[in-house]
Design a protein around this motif. Sequence first.
Motif, mmCIF file in Angstrom:
data_model
loop_
_atom_site.group_PDB
_atom_site.id
_atom_site.type_symbol
_atom_site.label_atom_id
_atom_site.label_comp_id
_atom_site.label_asym_id
_atom_site.label_seq_id
_atom_site.Cartn_x
_atom_site.Cartn_y
_atom_site.Cartn_z
ATOM 1 N N LEU A 398 39.025 -93.533 28.525
ATOM 2 C CA LEU A 398 40.439 -93.906 28.840
ATOM 3 C C LEU A 398 41.409 -93.125 28.299
ATOM 4 C CD1 LEU A 398 39.993 -97.826 28.969
ATOM 5 C CD2 LEU A 398 40.328 -96.410 30.809
ATOM 6 N N PRO A 399 42.573 -92.726 28.986
ATOM 7 C CA PRO A 399 43.407 -91.799 28.311
ATOM 8 C C PRO A 399 44.199 -92.575 27.283
ATOM 9 C CG PRO A 399 44.237 -92.715 30.578
ATOM 10 C CD PRO A 399 42.842 -93.150 30.099
ATOM 11 N N LYS A 400 44.548 -91.762 26.068
ATOM 12 C CA LYS A 400 45.272 -92.240 24.937
ATOM 13 C C LYS A 400 46.672 -91.879 24.839
ATOM 14 C CE LYS A 400 41.090 -93.201 22.667
ATOM 15 N NZ LYS A 400 40.203 -92.726 24.099
ATOM 16 N N ASP A 401 47.103 -90.826 25.746
ATOM 17 C CA ASP A 401 48.558 -90.577 25.711
ATOM 18 C C ASP A 401 49.277 -91.396 26.278
ATOM 19 O OD1 ASP A 401 47.322 -89.871 28.009
ATOM 20 O OD2 ASP A 401 48.280 -88.094 28.603
ATOM 21 N N LYS A 402 48.811 -92.062 27.363
ATOM 22 C CA LYS A 402 49.463 -93.325 28.172
ATOM 23 C C LYS A 402 48.450 -94.319 28.391
ATOM 24 C CE LYS A 402 52.332 -94.350 32.131
ATOM 25 N NZ LYS A 402 52.849 -93.647 33.539
ATOM 26 N N PRO A 403 48.364 -95.188 27.503
ATOM 27 C CA PRO A 403 47.380 -95.990 27.607
ATOM 28 C C PRO A 403 47.248 -97.142 28.715
ATOM 29 C CG PRO A 403 48.425 -96.097 25.368
ATOM 30 C CD PRO A 403 49.144 -95.254 26.263
ATOM 31 N N VAL A 404 46.022 -97.537 29.160
ATOM 32 C CA VAL A 404 46.192 -98.520 30.178
ATOM 33 C C VAL A 404 46.359 -99.955 29.566
ATOM 34 C CG1 VAL A 404 44.329 -99.578 31.803
ATOM 35 C CG2 VAL A 404 44.127 -97.172 31.125
ATOM 36 N N ASP A 405 47.323 -100.644 30.621
ATOM 37 C CA ASP A 405 47.712 -101.869 30.015
ATOM 38 C C ASP A 405 46.832 -103.121 30.320
ATOM 39 O OD1 ASP A 405 50.555 -101.285 29.265
ATOM 40 O OD2 ASP A 405 50.562 -100.240 31.217
ATOM 41 N N TYR A 406 46.074 -102.900 31.472
ATOM 42 C CA TYR A 406 45.258 -104.152 32.004
ATOM 43 C C TYR A 406 44.022 -103.305 32.405
ATOM 44 C CZ TYR A 406 49.518 -106.903 31.632
ATOM 45 O OH TYR A 406 50.595 -107.445 31.081
ATOM 46 N N ALA A 407 42.956 -104.484 32.720
ATOM 47 C CA ALA A 407 41.588 -103.784 33.634
ATOM 48 C C ALA A 407 41.416 -104.855 34.456
ATOM 49 C CB ALA A 407 40.652 -103.634 32.677
ATOM 50 N N ILE A 408 40.765 -104.868 35.496
ATOM 51 C CA ILE A 408 40.070 -105.903 36.386
ATOM 52 C C ILE A 408 39.076 -105.411 37.240
ATOM 53 C CG2 ILE A 408 41.820 -105.598 38.174
ATOM 54 C CD1 ILE A 408 41.953 -108.512 38.829
ATOM 55 N N ASP A 409 38.037 -106.034 37.410
ATOM 56 C CA ASP A 409 36.841 -105.466 38.529
ATOM 57 C C ASP A 409 37.429 -105.504 39.797
ATOM 58 O OD1 ASP A 409 35.523 -105.895 36.316
ATOM 59 O OD2 ASP A 409 33.885 -106.692 37.383
ATOM 60 N N ALA A 410 37.158 -104.678 40.573
ATOM 61 C CA ALA A 410 37.695 -104.408 41.946
ATOM 62 C C ALA A 410 37.556 -105.676 42.602
ATOM 63 C CB ALA A 410 36.880 -103.202 42.636
#
Length: 606
Positions: A398-410
């Motif tokens: 996952l990108p570090k420069d612009k972190p991912v805020d949330y995750a969810i299964d499709a």
Amino acid sequence: MPAPETQNLLQQALAHHQQGRLPEAAALYQQVLQRSPREPDALHLFGVLMHQSGQHETGRQLVEAAVQISPERPEFHSNLGQILKALGKPQEAEAAYRQALAKAPGFVDALANLGALLQERGAVAEAIGFLQQAIRKEPGHANAHMNLGNAFRKDGRIEEAEAAHRQAASLAPISEETHANLATTLMDRDKLKEAERSLKRALLLNPALAEAANSFGFLLFNLRDYTPSGTWFKRAILLAPCYAAAHTGLAELAYFSGNIEQAIQHSEDALRFAPDDPQIHLRHAIRLLAAGRLEEGWLEREWRHKMPDRVRRIGLPPVWRGEPLAGKRLLVCAEEGVGDEILYASILPEVTQQGAELVIECDERLLPVFRRSFPDALVHAYARAGDGFRPVQKYDWLPKDKPVDYAIDAGSLALYFRRTLSDFAKTRPYLKPNPERILQVQNMLGQTGDRLKVALAWRSRKSSAFRDVHYTALKDWLPLFALPEVQVFSIQYGENWDTEIKTLERETGHAPTVLPDLDLTDDFDDILALVSSVDVLICPSSTLGWIGGALGKETWLFHPQPLFVQYGTDGFPGFPSIKSFAKPFEDGWEQTVSEITATLRSKAAK
């Protein structure tokens, strides 16, 4: 040590007990206790007898008294665990087994009992460890082999489960349980005739074994002998009214007969008796969705995360639970089947409309398609470690420069975006094929004449007795191949389809045309190009149907009723280009193929 007379009575009682003469044994145990009320062996063995007679609470009190007098005896703790388990107290039972092992770390009965309990509670890996340890200590311990087979089966390791259950049945040939468990695993492996023989042995040994009666019901269900199947499920419930699996069997029968409301009632009964069983919850979800009860169905479907073979995801950001998405970065994790990945990708455009920046995880085969279809998203192919039974995915990419805020299964997106049927109206064709590949395929098709061009898949990739009822055989489509005004191309994927085509052509002179140099199993650009280039796609309920719908291509989907993705309608909400050709579950495919053939003839004439 008890006095000689008392010891003699105790030995006589034990002999009766071991030979199954429980009333005689009970009378002698009571005589011993009248002489020596604190005799630990008598308290313990009488407690075990009470437990075996169904009087579990009395048995618990007696064995606990024995433990108080002789706390160093590991067999006392182990048998107390068995009684506590029968009383529905698994945590206390586990503590008793572990206490037995603290007294004697190599005590085989405690190892086997603890392993059995842990696999029932879902701690499968730990259970396997204890059971294998028991077998190393005592290779002839039939129950340890049987419970190890159950643990392997729960872990998805079906071949190893079969080997363990065969060993258990060999070691204990007059145990009904070993044959019943072997039959269940043989059914998993589609060895139905051999499973039937094992079940008949189990029922001959113990006609009142509810587990065997239930398995016989499912065996007959797989053999499509539906009325006797229901009789066996009902018999299992008479023998064990709280047996959840048998209520699930009745739910399956009701569902496939088209009585969805009755199916829901039966699965609600099953959940009352097994409220933490994820498989029962998942089947309940399908029935609720088939009834159009979307919110309830999607919530029940979240139980898939608790399945033992579910992907373990390491390094995820927090789960998205409906928070505002404007300006946020959302990772959409891949579902475990490529068909579901394509189906739930229909929701992604609506997610971006809420202002989210998407990171999409997908099967590597979908990478070019998803990057073309969702150009503003970061699309990444997952790498799955572990094995098919304990898959693991890590998210250190996952990108570090612009972190991912949330995750969810499709698939979980439906909880928020598909709560009512009207929500499906927002769906538009969303997959984009490769234009160059389409031109190549159209050139191939142009060389075959100007007849109506149809792509046909007759089955899914996997085959089993249970799955095959949803699919046709290639020979079922002979009326279609005989239409002079229609050119049929194979879009079948998987294995051995080419052998099926050659065999049919040799025997009948008819078969679908196979286009050269197209990989219709793993190259989705080839698949999308062929679907885009024909006039009609004909397929079962499979990945191909969602591809047709995602492209807005006229797709004729043949299937038994009910089909849960219709959500209680006659069509496919969100996919207006898909037309349903349904049949009752118990009917053959002749009428459906005849209807499709007649509809194609009419379309060709126009």
